[in-house]
Design an enzyme around this catalytic site. Structure first.
Site, PDB file in Angstrom:
ATOM      1  N   GLU A 117     -33.859  33.647  76.640  1.00 30.12           N
ATOM      2  CA  GLU A 117     -32.524  33.359  77.189  1.00 30.12           C
ATOM      3  C   GLU A 117     -31.645  34.595  77.016  1.00 30.12           C
ATOM      4  O   GLU A 117     -31.649  35.215  75.953  1.00 30.12           O
ATOM      5  CB  GLU A 117     -31.869  32.186  76.448  1.00 30.12           C
ATOM      6  CG  GLU A 117     -30.467  31.885  77.003  1.00 30.12           C
ATOM      7  CD  GLU A 117     -29.692  30.872  76.187  1.00 30.12           C
ATOM      8  OE1 GLU A 117     -29.929  29.660  76.363  1.00 30.12           O
ATOM      9  OE2 GLU A 117     -28.834  31.284  75.373  1.00 30.12           O
ATOM     10  N   TYR A 163     -32.123  17.818  72.687  1.00 31.56           N
ATOM     11  CA  TYR A 163     -31.503  18.048  71.379  1.00 31.56           C
ATOM     12  C   TYR A 163     -32.329  17.412  70.258  1.00 31.56           C
ATOM     13  O   TYR A 163     -32.241  16.198  70.044  1.00 31.56           O
ATOM     14  CB  TYR A 163     -30.075  17.460  71.390  1.00 31.56           C
ATOM     15  CG  TYR A 163     -29.237  18.100  72.479  1.00 31.56           C
ATOM     16  CD1 TYR A 163     -28.457  19.207  72.211  1.00 31.56           C
ATOM     17  CD2 TYR A 163     -29.306  17.632  73.805  1.00 31.56           C
ATOM     18  CE1 TYR A 163     -27.741  19.833  73.228  1.00 31.56           C
ATOM     19  CE2 TYR A 163     -28.597  18.253  74.817  1.00 31.56           C
ATOM     20  CZ  TYR A 163     -27.811  19.359  74.526  1.00 31.56           C
ATOM     21  OH  TYR A 163     -27.127  19.985  75.542  1.00 31.56           O
TER      22      TYR A 163
HETATM   23  P1  FAD Z   1     -25.963  15.534  79.186  1.00 32.49           P
HETATM   24  O1  FAD Z   1     -27.431  15.473  79.375  1.00 32.49           O
HETATM   25  O2  FAD Z   1     -25.105  14.975  80.267  1.00 32.49           O
HETATM   26  O3  FAD Z   1     -25.629  14.811  77.806  1.00 32.49           O
HETATM   27  C1  FAD Z   1     -24.293  14.850  77.262  1.00 32.49           C
HETATM   28  C2  FAD Z   1     -24.068  13.584  76.435  1.00 32.49           C
HETATM   29  O4  FAD Z   1     -23.967  12.452  77.325  1.00 32.49           O
HETATM   30  C3  FAD Z   1     -25.208  13.258  75.480  1.00 32.49           C
HETATM   31  O5  FAD Z   1     -24.670  12.680  74.320  1.00 32.49           O
HETATM   32  C4  FAD Z   1     -26.040  12.241  76.260  1.00 32.49           C
HETATM   33  O6  FAD Z   1     -26.800  11.395  75.394  1.00 32.49           O
HETATM   34  C5  FAD Z   1     -24.956  11.474  76.997  1.00 32.49           C
HETATM   35  N1  FAD Z   1     -25.442  10.913  78.257  1.00 32.49           N
HETATM   36  C6  FAD Z   1     -26.217  11.531  79.182  1.00 32.49           C
HETATM   37  N2  FAD Z   1     -26.453  10.701  80.230  1.00 32.49           N
HETATM   38  C7  FAD Z   1     -25.786   9.537  79.965  1.00 32.49           C
HETATM   39  C8  FAD Z   1     -25.630   8.306  80.663  1.00 32.49           C
HETATM   40  N3  FAD Z   1     -26.196   8.112  81.860  1.00 32.49           N
HETATM   41  N4  FAD Z   1     -24.866   7.318  80.072  1.00 32.49           N
HETATM   42  C9  FAD Z   1     -24.279   7.534  78.865  1.00 32.49           C
HETATM   43  N5  FAD Z   1     -24.391   8.691  78.159  1.00 32.49           N
HETATM   44  C10 FAD Z   1     -25.132   9.671  78.714  1.00 32.49           C
HETATM   45  N6  FAD Z   1     -23.542  25.209  78.008  1.00 32.49           N
HETATM   46  C11 FAD Z   1     -22.924  26.045  78.900  1.00 32.49           C
HETATM   47  O7  FAD Z   1     -21.708  25.947  79.098  1.00 32.49           O
HETATM   48  N7  FAD Z   1     -23.649  27.001  79.588  1.00 32.49           N
HETATM   49  C12 FAD Z   1     -24.981  27.155  79.412  1.00 32.49           C
HETATM   50  O8  FAD Z   1     -25.594  28.019  80.043  1.00 32.49           O
HETATM   51  C13 FAD Z   1     -25.657  26.301  78.488  1.00 32.49           C
HETATM   52  N8  FAD Z   1     -27.000  26.395  78.284  1.00 32.49           N
HETATM   53  C14 FAD Z   1     -27.626  25.523  77.419  1.00 32.49           C
HETATM   54  C15 FAD Z   1     -29.016  25.620  77.250  1.00 32.49           C
HETATM   55  C16 FAD Z   1     -29.685  24.777  76.353  1.00 32.49           C
HETATM   56  C17 FAD Z   1     -31.178  24.892  76.182  1.00 32.49           C
HETATM   57  C18 FAD Z   1     -28.954  23.807  75.626  1.00 32.49           C
HETATM   58  C19 FAD Z   1     -29.657  22.903  74.663  1.00 32.49           C
HETATM   59  C20 FAD Z   1     -27.571  23.704  75.793  1.00 32.49           C
HETATM   60  C21 FAD Z   1     -26.900  24.540  76.689  1.00 32.49           C
HETATM   61  N9  FAD Z   1     -25.512  24.461  76.908  1.00 32.49           N
HETATM   62  C22 FAD Z   1     -24.888  25.312  77.791  1.00 32.49           C
HETATM   63  C23 FAD Z   1     -24.699  23.500  76.129  1.00 32.49           C
HETATM   64  C24 FAD Z   1     -24.531  22.146  76.884  1.00 32.49           C
HETATM   65  O9  FAD Z   1     -23.782  22.331  78.053  1.00 32.49           O
HETATM   66  C25 FAD Z   1     -23.807  21.174  75.929  1.00 32.49           C
HETATM   67  O10 FAD Z   1     -24.644  20.842  74.851  1.00 32.49           O
HETATM   68  C26 FAD Z   1     -23.215  19.914  76.571  1.00 32.49           C
HETATM   69  O11 FAD Z   1     -22.389  19.283  75.595  1.00 32.49           O
HETATM   70  C27 FAD Z   1     -24.228  18.882  77.036  1.00 32.49           C
HETATM   71  O12 FAD Z   1     -24.893  19.285  78.140  1.00 32.49           O
HETATM   72  P2  FAD Z   1     -26.175  18.423  78.673  1.00 32.49           P
HETATM   73  O13 FAD Z   1     -26.581  19.032  79.935  1.00 32.49           O
HETATM   74  O14 FAD Z   1     -27.180  18.289  77.601  1.00 32.49           O
HETATM   75  O15 FAD Z   1     -25.439  17.012  78.926  1.00 32.49           O
END
Ligand code: FAD
Length: 288
Positions: free
Chosen positions: A17, A144
């Site tokens: 990354e 996570y």
């Molecule tokens: P989601 O998958 O939407 O999850 C967020 C929360 O909502 C979780 O608690 C999940 O359990 C809950 N949830 C999901 N779907 C539902 C549903 N249908 N109903 C109820 N609850 C639900 N951030 C950046 O800004 N830029 C980046 O480039 C970036 N890269 C990343 C790369 C990796 C490998 C990781 C692990 C994280 C990265 N992040 C980045 C951070 C990420 O954006 C944050 O952790 C953010 O808070 C969650 O993103 P997510 O896509 O996992 O969200």
């Protein structure tokens, strides 16, 4: 090639990354990082998308395009939806498509207190579904091992992850962790929940104390005693802490590979020297 395809071809996928340089630095500063990372032969390089998600900022797309077209390495372009409307996302997808970038890491992004979130996409799963509906893209997602900080329970977390995979995520990359047993327990939960896509372990070499405090607050990662002892012993000796951090990351990777992990995703922090030392230490394990 899609990232998921790479997992069919290789026993262990090894990826990096990187992040776009700060707005005050010219984009060219990424060239010297990429010049050095290229020789380490990653299977793909992911490029993060700025927190806050400004649709006018095309640096992720520009750098992913450089990774693909100058270095001939498959890019994985990150994209967040918390501050992007449906039209913003369509515009970014158009730019990615124009440059031949087909692999996207679909993320919700972190909500920022100073920016009211856009409402078209509530969760990453909705973004995954939308990108897939446009055709021509392959989509990855985040996971996570400690559970996402907003999830009330680990069960809720894995069931929501399943929704992301059901929406079309073909590959997952994990948040950093420092205790491999946490990753193994997560893998077990994911497989029990019927999540069968490849899951890469995210490894971050720790190089200084500030970085640890920031990362741990972001990831809810608990620190094992072996790790905290290392930090307290070397926190005032930056060179020793860097060496210990590299050794710790290598030790984690050796154990992960011995336990059959499908992929290692190295958070390089745009530090090619550290990436080189780690890559050289594990080269024969990755190719075995
Ligand atoms: P989601 O998958 O939407 O999850 C967020 C929360 O909502 C979780 O608690 C999940 O359990 C809950 N949830 C999901 N779907 C539902 C549903 N249908 N109903 C109820 N609850 C639900 N951030 C950046 O800004 N830029 C980046 O480039 C970036 N890269 C990343 C790369 C990796 C490998 C990781 C692990 C994280 C990265 N992040 C980045 C951070 C990420 O954006 C944050 O952790 C953010 O808070 C969650 O993103 P997510 O896509 O996992 O969200």
């Amino acid at each position: 090639m899609s990232i998921a395809e790479l997992f069919k071809k290789k026993k262990i996928v090894y990826s990096f990354e990187i992040f776009p340089p700060k707005r005050t630095s010219p984009i060219d500063t990424i060239y010297s990082t990429l010049d050095q990372l290229e020789g380490l032969h990653p299977d793909f390089i992911s490029v993060t998308y700025g927190a806050g998600g400004n649709p006018a900022d095309s640096s992720t797309c520009d750098i992913a395009s450089i990774v693909k077209n100058k270095y001939n390495i498959e890019p994985l372009a990150h994209l967040t939806c918390v501050n992007n409307s449906r039209d913003d996302i369509l515009e970014i997808l158009g730019k990615l498509k124009e440059r031949g970038i087909m692999n996207i890491m679909a993320l919700r992004g972190d909500k920022r207190p100073d920016i009211p979130p856009k409402t078209d996409f509530r969760y990453a799963s909705e973004l995954v579904e939308f990108i897939r509906s446009q055709g021509g893209f392959h989509v990855s997602g985040a996971c996570y091992p400690h559970g996402h900080p907003e999830s009330e329970t680990l069960v809720d977390d894995v069931l929501n992850l399943r929704k992301k995979v059901d929406a079309g995520a073909e590959h997952l990359i994990s948040q950093l962790f420092f205790d491999n047993s946490v990753f193994y327990s997560f893998l077990e939960r994911a497989r029990i929940a019927g999540i069968n896509v490849p899951i890469e372990a995210g490894i971050m070499p720790v190089l200084n104390k500030n970085q640890i405090e920031r990362m741990v607050s972001l990831s809810a990662a608990n620190l094992p005693a072996k790790f905290t002892k290392m930090i307290s012993r070397y926190e005032h000796n930056p060179e020793a802490l860097r060496d210990a951090g590299i050794a710790y990351a290598v030790d984690q990777i050796v154990d992960l590979i011995a336990n059959g992990v499908q992929g290692i995703h190295l958070y390089t922090m745009n530090n090619p020297l550290v990436a080189r030392r780690i890559s050289e230490s594990i080269a024969s394990l990755i190719s075995a």
